[in-house]
Each structure stands twice: as C-alpha cells, then as structure tokens.
Design a protein around this motif. Structure first.
Motif, mmCIF file in Angstrom:
data_model
loop_
_atom_site.group_PDB
_atom_site.id
_atom_site.type_symbol
_atom_site.label_atom_id
_atom_site.label_comp_id
_atom_site.label_asym_id
_atom_site.label_seq_id
_atom_site.Cartn_x
_atom_site.Cartn_y
_atom_site.Cartn_z
ATOM 1 N N VAL A 143 -0.739 2.174 3.372
ATOM 2 C CA VAL A 143 -0.828 0.802 2.538
ATOM 3 C C VAL A 143 -1.001 1.248 1.209
ATOM 4 C CG1 VAL A 143 -3.447 0.583 2.592
ATOM 5 C CG2 VAL A 143 -1.667 -1.523 3.309
ATOM 6 N N ALA A 172 0.497 3.501 -0.841
ATOM 7 C CA ALA A 172 1.945 3.511 -1.253
ATOM 8 C C ALA A 172 2.651 2.319 -1.119
ATOM 9 C CB ALA A 172 2.307 4.622 -0.153
ATOM 10 N N GLY A 173 2.566 1.618 0.079
ATOM 11 C CA GLY A 173 3.306 0.313 -0.079
ATOM 12 C C GLY A 173 2.911 -0.601 -1.033
ATOM 13 N N SER A 174 1.408 -0.735 -1.272
ATOM 14 C CA SER A 174 1.022 -1.926 -1.840
ATOM 15 C C SER A 174 1.192 -1.491 -3.586
ATOM 16 C CB SER A 174 -0.419 -1.834 -1.883
ATOM 17 O OG SER A 174 -0.726 -2.125 -0.526
ATOM 18 N N GLY A 194 5.267 1.804 -6.977
ATOM 19 C CA GLY A 194 5.898 2.662 -5.905
ATOM 20 C C GLY A 194 7.266 3.094 -6.103
ATOM 21 N N LYS A 251 1.122 1.449 7.840
ATOM 22 C CA LYS A 251 0.541 -0.057 7.933
ATOM 23 C C LYS A 251 1.191 -0.500 6.801
ATOM 24 C CE LYS A 251 -4.176 -1.579 6.937
ATOM 25 N NZ LYS A 251 -4.497 -2.220 8.342
ATOM 26 N N ALA A 269 1.971 -3.075 4.006
ATOM 27 C CA ALA A 269 1.330 -3.363 2.798
ATOM 28 C C ALA A 269 1.029 -4.840 2.359
ATOM 29 C CB ALA A 269 1.981 -2.568 1.539
ATOM 30 N N GLY A 303 6.394 -1.731 2.524
ATOM 31 C CA GLY A 303 5.421 -0.727 2.959
ATOM 32 C C GLY A 303 6.132 0.805 2.873
ATOM 33 N N VAL A 304 5.618 1.670 3.248
ATOM 34 C CA VAL A 304 6.051 2.887 3.253
ATOM 35 C C VAL A 304 5.899 3.500 4.665
ATOM 36 C CG1 VAL A 304 5.456 5.146 2.386
ATOM 37 C CG2 VAL A 304 5.789 3.381 0.715
ATOM 38 N N ARG A 322 10.436 4.365 1.745
ATOM 39 C CA ARG A 322 10.087 3.101 1.401
ATOM 40 C C ARG A 322 10.813 1.941 2.143
ATOM 41 N NH1 ARG A 322 7.015 1.432 -2.560
ATOM 42 N NH2 ARG A 322 5.965 3.404 -2.913
#
Lengths: 727, 199, 426
Positions: free
Chosen positions: B29, B31-33, B37, C318, C320, C335-336, C343
């Motif tokens: 989370v 990494a995605g936030s 990124g 999860k 983001a 998210g990743v 990504r």
C-alpha cells in the motif's frame, strides 16, 4: 387399531380462501370423496378459537385422523400441533390461491378439490408414529483415540455426567500433543508459545470417575446401533473386553505426511526435518538454544511452508495449522537465542483470526518472512542449501541454513476407505460389523468431514461422530472446540436413541421403517442403497433394519421393488393413495394433470415461496411433498401414468460433487432410477418427456414456477396421455 | 546472495526507525500511495524486502529513498503502522554517511547545499541557497534557471520572503560557535545511539 | 413468561446460525432453552447471504432444516425483538432482564399480507441493508421465522398505521403494543451475538462514503440474491448498469492496525465465492486484490478452481486508493502488484470491499465478568457459566460457527449439570 379410526377435515376459509374457492363444494368433496366423518369449515382456523375447535373434537369425538385444509404445512405449525393425531395438511393457500393466476377460477377450484381429496386419502393411510419400542437405552460414550481431541471429548462428556470408555492404540495417552514442546496460544495475548497442558489433561482424564481407559488397545468389532452398540476392545497382549455403548466419537487424529516423499525439498537429508522432527529437537533443548541431531548448534534455520501441500501430486489441501506452527517453532529459536536467523518461506501466509497477532509477534522477534517458492533443498557444507524463487523481488535466491524444516501436512487416520477394494486398504479403526463397510464413509482426501456447511458433525453413520484432525485438517484450538462439540453430538445421539427418536435432519421424528419380510425377495437394494448404512442382512439374508441408525429418509422405501418397506406415516400407500385420489379429466377435456413429487427440504419451500411472491404456475399441477427424492418408488410413477396423468415431474436437490441432498444420495439415486424409466415409458407406448426430473434449490422460487409452466407447455405440445380411462 | 540477517541487523542498528523494517508484510500500500511512485526504482516495501534479503549495496545506492517528499501518505495507510517516511530518510542519511548514496542524485545535492548553507551562519539564507542551487551546473545554466523562475522570485520578494540584501552577508546567529557546538553534540548523540564511531 | 425459565434453563442470546445451532443442539439433548433474538426474525446474517462457500449452496436450505427442527422441538422457546438489558447473578443462578420491543402484530397474524397491501409508506428494507425498499408493514423475508408481519414504528401514529389495522381481518395488528421488560432466571448463558461489518466509510482511501459504486461484500450478497433488491442482477448502484468488471478488495479493515488488528478469516473465501457469482453472468470479469489468500483446509480446492477460472484474476496488492471517473462512473484503483513490483491503474465498474468482521457485541452492554480479547471477541465469563459461541467468540465461517456453537451448547449443559450436582441434585 384401524377400527378405531375417526376422521375429520377442517377447512379454513381465511386468508382469502373463502373468497377464491367454493368452500361448500370443498366440504362436500371432503365428505363424499374424502369420506371424512366430520367436516368443519372455519373462517380463521389458526385462531385460538379455531384451534380449540379441533382440539375439542379430538378430545370429545376421539378424532384420530385429521385433515387441515388451510395454509402450507410449513405455516402455523405451532397452532396446528396435535401430537396425538395423525395429521395431513392440505395446502390451499400457498399451493393454490396464491399461485393460480386470476381468470382460472374453474381449474383453481379443481386443483383445490383435488388437494382435499388427496389429503383425505393420505390421512386414512397414516398411522401415528409411536417411536421404536426396541430403542437402546445405553448411554455410555466410546471415544476412540487418546490424543488432544479424544481426551477433550472424553473429559467434556464425563464432566457432563456421562460414562466414557476411552480407547488408545499406543501405550500412553496424549498423542501428538505430548510430542510437542509448546503450542500456539489459544487466547490473548497471542504473543508467545504456550505450554500444551496435555499432562494436566491426561491426569484429569485418568483420575475421572466416569472414564474407563484402555491403552495399548484397539477396537476388534463394533456392532449394533446408537443406544445399543456392542464393542469388543482388544489389548495388544490379547485380552478382550466387551462394552455396551450408546454413541461413538472417533478422534483418531492424523499422521504427518511422509517427508521421504519430498526428495526435491530435501526429505531424507540429515539436516532436513518435518515440524514433528523439530518438536523433538525442541523438547531435547528444553528451552535452551536448539541443536541439531548431530549436536551442532543451529545458527540459521529455514522453514518451507506448504511442503507437499496445496500440491496435487502430494496433498492437494492446506492443513491450516502449519503457518502458525512454523511461526511458533521459529519463536523457539528466537526466544532462546535472538541471533539465530530464522526465515519462513511461504506462498500465502495463513494465520486467520487472532493468528495475525501471533504473526506480528514473530516479526517483532525478528523472524523473517519471505514470499517464495522453494525449488530445491540440498546438502551444502555442514548444512543445507535451499534454492527458491523470491516472488516479491522476482528473482532466484538461495539460503544456506544449518537446518531446514518442512511444514508437511496432516494425513487423517481414518481407517478403511469403504469405497476402495479391500486389498488397497489400511487397518480398520472401528471394525463396524455393518454391511456397508468397516469404517465411516470418508468425504474427501480421507477426512471424515460432514458435507454440510450448516451441520459440521453430520456423518453417514448415525451415532458415530468424527472429531479433530480426522474430520478436517485443523490446529489444536480447533481440535479442542471440535472435540467438545462432538461430545455434545454423542450425548444427543444417546438421548435421542433412548427415546426412539431420529437424529438429524429429521430430529425428533418418531416414525421408523418397518418391513414385511414375507414379501421380501432379498434383492438387497435397500441394504446397498441406504445412505447411512442402517440396514444389515440377517443369517437368512433378509434385510435387518437397525432403526436407531436410520435417518427416516425413506431411500429404502424408494428402492424396494416389491414395496414391502414403509413408515407409519409415510408409505407407498400414503403417497400412492394421493396419486389415485386425483379426479382425472378425460382425454378431450384439455385439462392435463401433472404430478409433481417435490422434496420437502428444498423444492417444497421453494414452491411455497413462489406462492408468497405470487409467481403463478399451472393449475394442472398436483404437488406431493416427499421426504427425499430417494424415497420415490417407481411404482408411484407407473401408477400415475397408468391412471392417466399426462406428466410426472420430480423436483429434488442438486446431486453430484457438491450435492445438496440432506440424505446424501437421495437425489442422486432418484436420478439414477429415473434414468431407467425411459424403457418403462416406451413399453407403455409413452413419450419419454412424460417423466422428468429437475434440480431445485430452495431459493429457486422463480425457477420452480418456470419449470412447471415450461413442463405444462411441453405436455400441451406432446398432447394428452393416451392412458386416460384405463387406470 | 545469502539470506543472512546481517544487513537487516545493520539497518536496525544504524538507521532511524530501522527496527521497523522487519514488520512489513508486503501488502504494497505504501508503494501505491506514494505520489512519486512512478519515478523511483524500488518501492518502500521492496526496499524492506531487499534489506531482509541482504541486498546491501543495491539498497544503499538506490535513489528511491531520496525521492521521498515527506507527504506521509504511506505512514497513514500502512496497516502495520511502519513509520515509512522516517525509515526512508533514515536510509538516505545512512547511505550518505557511508558514501554509498547515488552521486548526482538531485535531492541529495540539494540537501547537501541546504545543509552547508545552514551550517555557515546558523540560519538559512534563502537567497544564497536559491542562487547556489540555480548555479550548481555553471553560470550560464544558472542564469537560465533564474530567468525561468523569475516570476516566482519576484513574487517572493514582494511577499518579503526573499530579501535581495541577503546577498551581502545576510544575518546569522549571534553565537555561531555555540550553534556549531550544538550540531556537533547532536551528531555525537545520534552516533552513540546508533553505535557508530563517526559518520 | 418468567415461569417457563428456571435455573436449569439455558439462555441463548442471538438467533443467527450460531445461536440457532446452540439452542437446537442443547434442546435436542432434552434441555430447556430460550433463544432471544433482537431482530424481527431468526437467521441472522446468514439469512442475508445468497450462497455459501465452497459448495455454492444456499443458506436458506440449512435455515429451513433448522426452522423445522425448531418447530418440532418443545424444549425450545423463541423470543424475537428481544434484547438483553442486564445479566446478574452467578453460574446456575442468573437473573436476566430482557426488553421486548413491540412488533405491533400479534400471534394472530396469518402472514396473509393484507396489511402490506394496504400500507403506502415504504422504508429502506433492512434485510437488504437498505439497498431496496419495502412497505412499512412487512414480512422480514420469505423464510422469516416467526412467519409474522411487522409494522414499522414510523407509521404507528399515522394514517398508514390505521390502514394496516383496518386491512387485517384477524385483529392481528395491535398499534397499542408497548415495550415490555421481563425478568427471567437462567442457569447458563450462551452469547451468540455474531458479528457486524466494519464501518467501511472509515477506510478513507476507498471512498465507500463518497462513491456509489463502492459497496461492501455483504451488500454484494444482496445484489446477487434473486430475492434481493435487483432480483439477482449485478447492477451497480450509481446508474443501474450491469457491472461486468468487478474488483474485490481484500482486507478491507482487517489485518490493519488502523482498523481491525485481526484477520477476519472469511473474506478471502467470500470473495472467491462472489467471483463465481460474477463468472456465472457470462463474460463478466473479476479481479481480486489480496495480501495472502487464506483458503484454509479443503477450501484450497475452491481456490484452485477459481484460479483456473479465466474470468478471474488475482493481484497481490493492497489497493492504495480509489478515484472516480465522473464521466463514466468507473472507479480507478491505484496500487502496486508487489509480486515483482508492477504499478497499476485499473478501471472497474464496481468495487466490492471484502469487509472485515467485528463483534456485534461491541454495541451491547455485556456482563462485567465476560472476558474479551483485544478485538472484543468473547471468551466467556470467569465463573464458567456464560460462553461465547460462533462469530461472537472469534471471526469464524459458518461451518466453524456451527462447530463452536455446538461446543458452547455442551459447555452450557455441563455448567448446569455441575451446578445441580454440586447442589446434591445428582
């Protein structure tokens, strides 16, 4: 007995029945065709006053057999509860006025009248079930297996006041639980490995006045039925004891999957152990830093999760406990010596519930978790080299470790698989003297689990329950819960058996099958097809019914080609007479009659709900609920066709792998039997469409109506039955 | 490469909040936030995995932690409550001290400029900081940079955020020596805390 | 009423699958049981599910059997619209105050439905979590037990209330019905109060409170159910269009120290199951975003089957955050994928949050000596006379809830046996 029969019919005109139906005419039908001695009509039959009317007449007029023509048998059960009277419920509300579309007044009235005829015909063939007089009163409980599950079951039952006989094949009680250093915590805080408590449990069980223990022993034979099992217990030394038992709990646990079957993961190498092997090292270390078998202190250890699990060439399932077990074992190292490198290689880390706290606690202690897939474990230097694909970093990786622990799975100790030829089998656990085999039927992968999500303890041998990892792969906390629940089921089984009552799912049913042996041809279909192994064969090869093993589904009755099996209140005649009671219009009336035999567990409620939701279906249908499609005897179908029905539809539960039949095989057997119906139809010169079977789930209120309407359309297309007037 | 915990231990001992690295469960989370990124090579959760995998040089020479702008999205969302922002800065700092940080990494260059500017007088001289940043790649480029940013510069002047007079010395702390002593002491304490002899 | 319960009677609190199971199992051992349910009918959350994993069978199928067992058992009494106010005393001698809320319909009700036809007001249907509407005089659902209508309190003092009363030929509508407080004695108590979904709007980045097309897994069950508000069609709430590309977000609240510390156990399997509802609709696709797929024991078979389903894909991540594309109503998930670091910005027309379980008892005044864990799940009372069962005791699936409830039934019986034998009864 029959001479004392006094019949009465009570017709309700409430809930719109009086507006939509000609009640006077229905009363006349009950009187004339139904031959009811008393016929009453009431505007609100389920009211206090209406119920009192019935009640008073049962008392004063000695009514023994009553028909209540009102709503569905599933409605108003509390009001219409007359335990001392044989009762037939005629479903005029959900089954007639709510499902027949407006504008069909004439055929709706015909439908209602037929149902009244059917109810009257049925009730006259019914007897009030009195329970099995031969019921067994024995209340002792046999627990097979002296591990955590067995000890728990035994103690829980004993503490509830029941006598227990505990049989363990090894010389000592305790099972796996006594072969491990510590266990995963059962309650908060979920931080550290806990003492197993097994010694305390063993001493409580050993000292309990209600528990008789046989170690170093096996079951030589189990015969009888719930409430009256006779079990021979043999000691390894050769002595034998016979005990009388009410119910049985099989808690024979599991064996660890054989590590030598996993050579690619290093199974067989000196520094590769399974989780049980690591427990041995931990016990030896007594809380001090763990050393290898060769005495070398362990400075690095790698755990391989799912070793030979979730793998179709080994164990296809997940054993559920192994992630938490490896976490616990990694903690052994970290707690004794934080400098030891511990890596757990997993693909999905499975620590449900509060196990998440335990996972976190291990991370805090410095246990490293790596998502990866191990490809090989080899000897390297003084330890092992483990190659794996790191799934997060997406690269090949290597670990050198002093010790590798393989988290192998649980293989249930379930005894003989009765579906396999005998030579391929293991030693039996229960040695049942049942015609259908020596042990309990297994569900999948050897586990003796229930197939029913809502009813985890359902086995196919009445009064015998599986508990712990022999039922389903599980951890120690689950096994404790499971064993406690199984103790309850065993207690319930002995209490039910002593009163001659059925066990689940027809709990409390006092009816039981009887057989007219003089008509029996010894064809063995009943003994083979009973889903619960209730029927044995006697020395003369006649079927021997063990009523307290019976679940009252009627599969035997459906199977019997000579129709000698019946229940007091459910028989070839109770249904057959209903089929014949229908008033059959002639060939030119354009009023076909479709007989629907609907499983009372799912299809019938779905039909009721179609009514509640006003999904209309053809008023040519005549629906009879059956205990299970397995109880459908083909004579009903041939009788129906002979008496001029234009089609017969059976509605039952889904069969196959994910079967939903509450009696396991009923719908499947029905399907099989009906597969042979085509020949009969051809012989009668009838189209094969005249008999059909559909699968109905309880939520299918929409579908049931469509099934009936489509079928009515099919019948319209193929035309009326040529058999009319010959029956 | 080996899966020894050596590097993880090194990080735990030397990096601010480094003891949290082991708590990551690889949900991603963070990494995605991260708003940056798409611009860095290794996401935080991947850095943590690399630390566990002992990939010391790759981690310390990564430019990822230098990209952190302290937006705190990752900290707010991390289901394990890892202080990710702080760990990233801690790693950057540690890599810098070891001399392993990527050489021309712009954030790193700016951070160095900022520090030098600050330490000189004990206060940040915005004008000089700006100029030394603009002119880091030579005079011509410096003029170009200054022209490109002139509107902002004028705006800041109007708002009295930059004073052109600062070019001529500017004002500093009264007790500069004392300030330097404070900085030295702070470093000494930090090093002691992390068990380092000298950064 | 008070006279029927004694210190030999077991009180079961909660009429969901666990409470029904505990009550039935004890009653079928010959014990006296009173089952108390706060809502209008039995069945609890399972009655609101469309199907069960891994068999894809229908919860109402087991409910039917349990109801039949209940109707046939004279040892068991059921009180609905009944809430526990207090429990005092000790093992073998509890005094329990129960509040009975008015149903405004008495036992004369035949469930003929005339009141519902007469009433005009509609209320959000509680059985569908308010996704659909229902008349203010209603039968809770087709399998409701007791099979009796309910008049919503909001229309009692209105003309609609009068209409309902007038429509009933059987004098079953009683607008004067009042709340009652009764006191009863019990020997043992089983708390089967179940679970509730975590408040999804607290998971800010997923926008449950902002985006119509982000729903929870329990709401998705209602969409899939032919008895539900859309008749079983997977229609997205924003515009009623059929959802064909659905995202399932695992650990929505669970395994998260900002929300629920524990793993709710059922959500992975629930999403795997729900992906099959989607696949059954033809071409529709599902994507499951997960941290670990927790398909324990034989459930692994089901996981394998779903993995083989070409319409379902899995992303280890999860999510983001979620953004809304206002033009299309689509949701953009960012998210990743941590397996190798990929990504994504994925578009979906419906997002289902696999919402975590927390104990329903968090909102109930529990007796003081009940022991709970850090998430509020119940272990039982210190005096060993009260027990947690099912999802009240731990995040459990239906099968394990029934197992736990059966164990709780034994413990309750045992507790009463111990008390009575200590008193010299045995």
């Amino acid at each position: 007995m029959m001479s004392e029969m006094k019949t009465a019919a009570y017709l309700c005109s409430g809930c719109g029945l009086g507006d939509k139906l000609d009640m006077a005419s229905l009363s006349k039908v009950a009187q004339k065709a139904g031959k009811m001695a008393i016929v009453r009509e009431h505007p609100f039959l389920c009211s206090e006053e209406g119920v009192k009317l019935i009640h008073d007449e049962i008392e004063k007029e000695s009514v023994t057999h009553a028909v209540i023509a009102a709503c569905s048998r599933r409605s108003k059960t509390e009001a219409f509860s007359f335990p001392e009277t044989a009762l037939s419920r005629v479903n005029l509300r959900e089954g007639v006025i709510w499902v027949v579309a407006e504008g069909h007044e004439e055929i709706r009235q015909e439908m209602a009248e037929d149902y009244v005829r059917m109810g009257c015909a049925e009730v006259k063939k019914m007897k009030l079930p009195r329970g099995n007089p031969e019921s067994g009163k024995e209340k002792n409980i046999l627990v097979v297996g002296g591990g955590l599950s067995g000890l728990t079951s035994a103690l829980e039952a004993a503490e509830t006041g029941y006598k227990v006989v505990l049989v363990e094949k090894e010389t000592r009680l305790g099972g796996w639980a006594s072969k491990i250093w510590k266990r995963v915590p059962f309650s908060s805080p979920y931080n550290d490995p806990q003492n197993t408590g097994i010694l305390e449990l063993i001493s409580k069980v050993s000292a309990h006045k209600n528990i008789e223990i046989h170690v170093n022993s096996a079951i030589l034979e189990t015969s009888g039925a719930p409430g009256k099992f006779v079990v021979r217990i043999g000691k390894a030394e050769g002595t034998e004891t016979e005990v009388k038992i009410g119910a049985i709990i099989q808690a024979t646990g599991f064996s660890s999957y054989d590590i030598s079957k996993l050579p690619e993961l290093g199974g067989g190498l000196p520094h590769v152990v399974d989780q049980a092997g690591l427990e041995q090292l931990a016990i030896k270390a007594e809380g001090k830093p763990i050393a290898r078998e060769d005495g070398k202190p362990i400075r690095s250890v790698a755990f391989v999760q799912c070793a030979g699990q979730r793998d179709e060439s080994h164990l296809p399932y997940c054993s559920g406990h192994c992630c938490a077990t490896s976490i616990k074992q990694a903690m052994y190292f970290k707690d004794a010596h934080p400098e030891v490198d511990t890596v757990i290689i997993y693909t999905d880390l499975r620590t449900p519930g509060m196990g998440e706290d335990f996972y976190r606690s291990a991370q805090e202690k410095g246990v490293i978790f790596t998502k990866g897939k191990v490809s090989s474990v080899e000897n390297a230097g003084e330890g092992c080299r483990l190659k794996f694909r790191d799934l997060i970093l997406d690269e090949e990786s290597t670990i050198e470790a002093d010790l590798v622990v393989l988290a192998t799975g649980q293989v249930p100790n379930s005894g003989v698989n009765i579906e396999l030829p005998e030579e391929r089998n293991q030693v039996s656990v229960l040695n049942l003297s049942y015609r259908q085999g020596k042990d309990m039927p297994q569900l999948k992968y050897g586990f003796m689990d229930s197939h029913f999500i809502c009813f985890p303890y359902e086995t196919r041998r009445t009064g015998i329950y599986a508990a712990g990892p022999v039922r389903r792969p599980m951890d120690m906390l689950q096994a404790t819960e499971d064993a406690t629940g199984a103790a309850l089921k065993a207690i319930q089984a002995v209490e039910n058996a002593s009163l001659g009552r059925a066990a689940h799912p027809r709990s409390g049913d006092l009816s039981f099958p009887t057989v007219r042996l003089e008509g029996c041809t010894q064809c063995k279909r009943c003994t083979v097809e009973c889903p619960f192994g209730a029927i044995d064969e006697d020395e003369k090869r006649f079927p021997l019914f063990n009523e307290s093993r019976c679940r009252r589904c009627g599969t035997c009755m459906g199977a019997c080609p000579v129709r000698v099996i019946s229940f007091e209140n459910y028989s070839i005649d109770t249904v057959g007479s209903q089929i014949k009671a229908v008033d059959m219009p002639d060939e030119f009336s354009e009023k076909p009659r479709i007989l629907i035999l609907a499983c009372e567990n799912d299809a019938y409620p779905a039909l009721d709900m179609a009514g509640m939701k006003n999904r209309c279906y053809s008023a040519f249908a005549r629906i009879i609920p059956v205990r299970c499609l397995g109880s459908v005897n083909t004579i009903w179908i041939t009788d129906a066709l002979n008496s001029g029905y234009d089609g017969v539809m059976m509605m039952g539960c889904k069969h196959g792998d994910n079967y939903q039949c509450h009696f396991v095989k009923g719908s499947e057997l029905a399907n099989y039997r009906m597969g042979k119906m085509d020949d009969t139809l051809k012989q009668l010169g009838l189209e094969t469409e005249r008999v059909t079977t559909v699968e109905v789930a309880i939520t299918d209120h929409e579908k049931v109506a469509a099934f009936i309407n489509d079928y009515a359309e099919t019948i319209r297309i193929i035309g009326m039955s040529p058999m009319k007037g010959f029956g | 490469m080996s899966y020894r915990n050596d590097f993880l231990k090194e990080v735990e001992e030397n990096v601010e909040e480094g003891e949290w690295v082991k708590m990551c469960m690889q949900c991603g989370v963070c990494a995605g936030s991260c708003p940056f990124g798409p611009h860095w090579e290794h996401s935080p959760q991947k850095i943590f995995m690399m630390i566990r995998a002992g990939e010391r040089i790759q981690v310390l020479s990564s430019d990822s932690m230098w990209m952190c702008t302290s937006c705190y999205n990752c900290i707010v969302r991390c289901p394990r409550k890892l202080p990710i922002t702080h760990i990233m800065h801690g790693l950057a700092n540690y890599a810098h001290r070891l001399g392993l940080a990527p050489k021309g990494q712009p954030t790193r260059v700016f951070a160095k400029t900022f520090w030098d500017n600050l330490v000189k007088t004990g206060r940040v001289n915005e004008l000089k900081l700006t100029l030394s940043h603009y002119f880091r790649d030579g005079f011509i480029q410096g003029i170009r940079n200054a022209l490109a940013m002139k509107d902002i510069g004028l705006g800041m002047m109007k708002a009295r955020r930059i004073n052109p007079m600062e070019l001529f010395g500017g004002h500093g702390l009264q007790d500069l020596e004392g300030f330097h002593a404070i900085v030295a002491k702070a470093r000494e304490i930090e090093d002691r805390k992390k068990g380092l002899k000298n950064g | 009423m008070a006279s029927i319960a004694t210190n030999q009677t077991i009180l079961v609190v909660g009429g969901g699958i666990s409470g029904m199971t505990a009550a039935l199992e004890a009653a079928e051992c010959g014990r006296q049981v009173i089952l108390v349910e706060r809502n209008t009918s039995l069945g609890g959350r399972t009655a609101q599910l469309y199907r069960y994993f891994p068999k894809m069978c229908h919860p109402t199928c087991g409910l039917e059997i349990n109801l039949r067992r209940m109707k046939a058992n004279r040892n068991l009494k059921v009180l609905t619209l009944a809430e526990i106010r207090s429990v005092s005393g000790k093992r073998g001698d509890y005094t329990v105050k129960i509040r009975l809320s008015p149903r405004y319909v008495n036992e004369k009700c035949t469930a003929c439905g005339e009141c519902a036809r007469a009433v005009e007001t509609e209320i959000p249907n509680p059985h569908d979590y308010g996704l659909g509407k229902i008349k203010a005089a209603y039968l809770p659902h087709a399998m409701a037990y007791p099979l009796r209508y309910v008049i919503d309190p909001s229309i009692i003092a209105t003309e609609d209330g009068q209409r309902a009363k007038k429509a009933c030929k059987y004098d079953a509508v009683d607008l004067e019905m009042k709340e009652e407080l009764v006191e009863m004695k019990f020997g043992s108590v089983i708390w089967a109060t179940g679970w509730k979904p975590y408040d999804a709007s607290k998971i800010q980045p997923y926008g449950y409170d902002r985006y119509d097309n982000v729903i929870t897994s329990i709401e998705f069950e209602r969409l899939a159910d032919p008895h539900g508000p859309t008749g079983g069609k997977l229609l997205r709430p924003s515009d009623g269009a059929e959802a064909k590309n659905i995202a399932f977000i695992q650990c929505a609240g669970s395994r998260d120290e900002n929300h629920l510390r524990h793993c709710s156990r059922i959500c992975c399997m629930a999403s795997l199951k729900q992906s099959q509802y989607v696949s059954e609709k033809g071409e529709s696709k599902s994507t499951i975003y997960y941290i670990d797929i927790r398909a324990i024991d034989r459930f692994e078979d089901f996981y394998r089957k779903v993995q083989e389903d070409p319409q379902v894909s899995f992303v280890k991540s999860k999510v983001a955050n979620i953004q809304l594309d206002e033009k299309t109503g689509e949701l953009i998930l960012k998210g990743v994928d941590t397996e190798g670091y990929h990504r994504y910005e994925a578009r979906h027309d419906l997002v289902v949050l696999a919402i975590g379980m927390e104990p329903e008892s968090l909102g109930i005044p529990l007796p003081e000596d009940i022991i709970t864990d850090s998430s509020g799940f119940m272990e039982g009372s210190k005096d060993l006379g009260q027990f947690g069962a099912g999802a009240a005791s731990s995040p459990l699936d239906v099968n394990r809830s029934a197992q736990s409830a059966t164990a709780a039934a034994l413990r309750a019986i045992q507790s009463i046996y111990r008390t009575s034998s200590a008193e010299g009864g045995q």
